[in-house]
Design an enzyme around this catalytic site. Structure first.
Site, PDB file in Angstrom:
ATOM      1  CD  GLU A  78       2.913  -0.894   9.362  1.00  0.00           C
ATOM      2  OE1 GLU A  78       1.949  -0.972  10.137  1.00  0.00           O
ATOM      3  OE2 GLU A  78       3.847  -0.094   9.481  1.00  0.00           O
ATOM      4  CE  LYS A 137       9.017   8.661   9.836  1.00  0.00           C
ATOM      5  NZ  LYS A 137       9.064   7.726   8.697  1.00  0.00           N
TER       6      LYS A 137
END
EC number: 1.1.1.3
Lengths: 313, 200
Positions: free
Chosen positions: A190, A205
């Site tokens: 990004e 995560k």
């Protein structure tokens, strides 16, 4: 099942798009500004066209989603840290109304896992979050099948951007800045890649995984996190001389969470290439299980959401 | 060890395939590496005398770490010898050393039984690489076996060093923790090996 989808980014849109194929109806779809809601089922195609054209997804307010006759709320708004709002508030509202919640948003289960489980235990609805870890890869359902008590550790690569950068640096002998720019051109990274390269995204995560293994108790602040920004090409060269390479590896156990650049065998299972993700689930009775696949992307992550919806039935 | 990719190789028989377990220790044709720690009297010819029984009994010398600067409390010089031999010959070598009057302090794969590699990254030269290495040897209780340095930006810039260490069996986690803290003292990035599972 009747789905109310909050969040119309890549994942929310793909869930709406694929829901019919999985036998579910979409009764509401909202982005941060507007919503389309209809207890008889919304016209998904039209709503997605409006979203693609830069128009509001519908004429209602996002809040309208909660007024529909939905069975499960799909929470796919962007992940936020600390208080994990508004994702956490959305999940709470659905659970308090005795509805199910399926999360694609990592925030609530990484930052406020215990509170969320407490809300769940007071609700007729339940919470599932396969999509928050490893995109399309069935990680949490594998742990659920093995039972969390029989899993001693989960290790692996759960950030495709960082893995892509390290793979390219090793293969081409290019430096970090150069490969990062290339990754941004390709859309792999990004415009602001901070959370990918500094390890935060992977850490969220693995925090979720430790919460599952230990039945709660962890948030991002408990994780020891290092990124890949300080790994130069020369370190990858030295690793290669020894038949190794460097990957951004996370480890989740009941004792803690750690994410950082680590030496792994070049041809070993964890040295996946490009944007691929992999998890190694270490079990008490069955050795290690490895699952590899696409850890991000709209349709990929949507399949994990819809698998969760299927398990609620 | 690396994973065995069964698909790559034609499997000749089911029995053969079953024998190929990835968990088997690698024996390199039946030879294993051992470390023997000796104490020698500081006299000419002592080292040579101590090494002869190793070769005479089927051992192959790999390296000798002769700590001349260190003196044991008894006034002896500690020497560490890495050797390889078939496992069934190792006891014979140790016996032969003792028969020859050599003081064997520690023998066997138990001591310095593991090797780990770490990569250090940062201002290695400016932060005194040789001091970093001595601190690792002292504080981690490890022996630096091998060092590779890559400094593409010259000695002033960011450099990387791969260090191979011999450490006691079962102490890898503690050793890596100590290296981490030396790294953070010196603002170096420490890239550790991944231990555990089937990938270490």
């Amino acid at each position: 099942m009747k789905l109310a989808i909050l969040g119309a980014g890549a994942v929310g849109r793909s869930v709406a798009d694929l829901a019919g194929e999985y036998g579910h109806d979409v009764v509401a779809l909202a982005d941060s500004k507007s919503a389309v809601a209809d207890d008889a089922g919304i016209d998904v195609e039209r709503a997605l066209e409006r979203k693609a054209g830069g128009e509001p997804v519908g004429s209602g307010a996002p809040e309208d989603v909660f007024e529909t006759d939905y069975d499960a709320l799909v929470e796919a708004t962007p992940t936020t840290l600390d208080d994990a709002k508004p994702g956490f508030s959305h999940a709470r509202r659905a659970l308090e109304a005795d509805r199910h919640v399926v999360l694609a948003n990592k925030g609530p289960v990484a930052e406020r896992y215990d509170e969320l489980r407490a809300l769940e235990s007071d609700s007729a609805g339940s919470v599932r979050f396969e999509a928050t870890v490893g995109g399309a890869i069935p990680v949490l359902s594998t742990i659920e099948d093995e039972t969390p008590q029989a899993v001693t550790a989960v290790r692996g690569v759960l950030n495709g951007t960082a893995n892509f950068i390290l793979t390219r640096m090793a293969a081409e002998g290019l430096d970090y800045e150069h490969v990062l720019a290339e990754a941004q051109d390709l859309g792999v990274a990004e415009a602001d890649p901070t959370f990918d390269v500094d390890g935060t995204d992977a850490a969220l995560k693995f925090v979720i995984l430790s919460n599952v293994l230990a039945d709660g108790g962890f948030s991002l602040s408990d994780a020891a996190v290092d990124g890949i920004q300080n790994v130069p090409g020369s370190a990858l060269d030295l690793a290669a001389e020894d038949g190794r390479t460097i990957r951004l590896i996370g480890e989740a156990t009941r004792e803690g969470v750690r994410v950082g650049p680590r030496l792994v065998p070049e041809n070993g299972a964890l040295a996946v290439s490009g944007t691929r993700n992999i998890v190694q689930i270490e079990t008490r009775h069955a050795g290690s299980l490895h699952s590899s696949g696409r850890g991000a992307g709209g349709p990929e992550t949507a399949t994990a959401v819809l698998s969760d919806v299927g398990r609620l039935e | 060890m690396t994973m065995v990719d069964d698909a790559e190789e034609p499997v000749e028989s089911i029995e053969d395939a079953a024998d190929e377990s990835a968990d088997e220790p690698e024996t390199d044709g039946g030879v294993r590496a051992y470390t023997v720690r000796l104490e020698l009297v500081d006299e000419p010819g002592e080292l040579l005398r101590a090494l002869a029984p190793i070769a005479d009994n089927g051992g192959n010398l790999l390296s000798i770490h002769h700590e001349r600067g260190n003196i044991t409390p008894r006034g002896h010089i500690p020497v560490e010898v890495d050797l390889e031999c078939p496992p069934d010959r190792f006891d014979g070598i140790v016996d032969a050393l003792r028969d020859a009057g050599v003081n064997v302090i520690q023998a066997g794969a138990e001591h310095y039984g593991e090797e780990v590699s770490v990569v250090l990254v940062g201002q290695l030269v400016e932060t005194d690489l040789s001091d970093t290495l001595s601190r690792i040897e002292d504080e981690v209780d490890a022996v630096v076996i091998d060092l590779s340095l890559a400094a593409p930006e010259g000695t002033e810039g960011v450099a990387s060093a791969r260090i191979r260490l011999a450490i006691d069996s079962g102490r890898a986690d503690a050793a890596l923790g100590a290296i981490r803290s030396i790294g953070s003292d010196k603002e170096l990035t420490v890239v550790e090996p991944l231990l555990g599972g089937e990938t270490a």
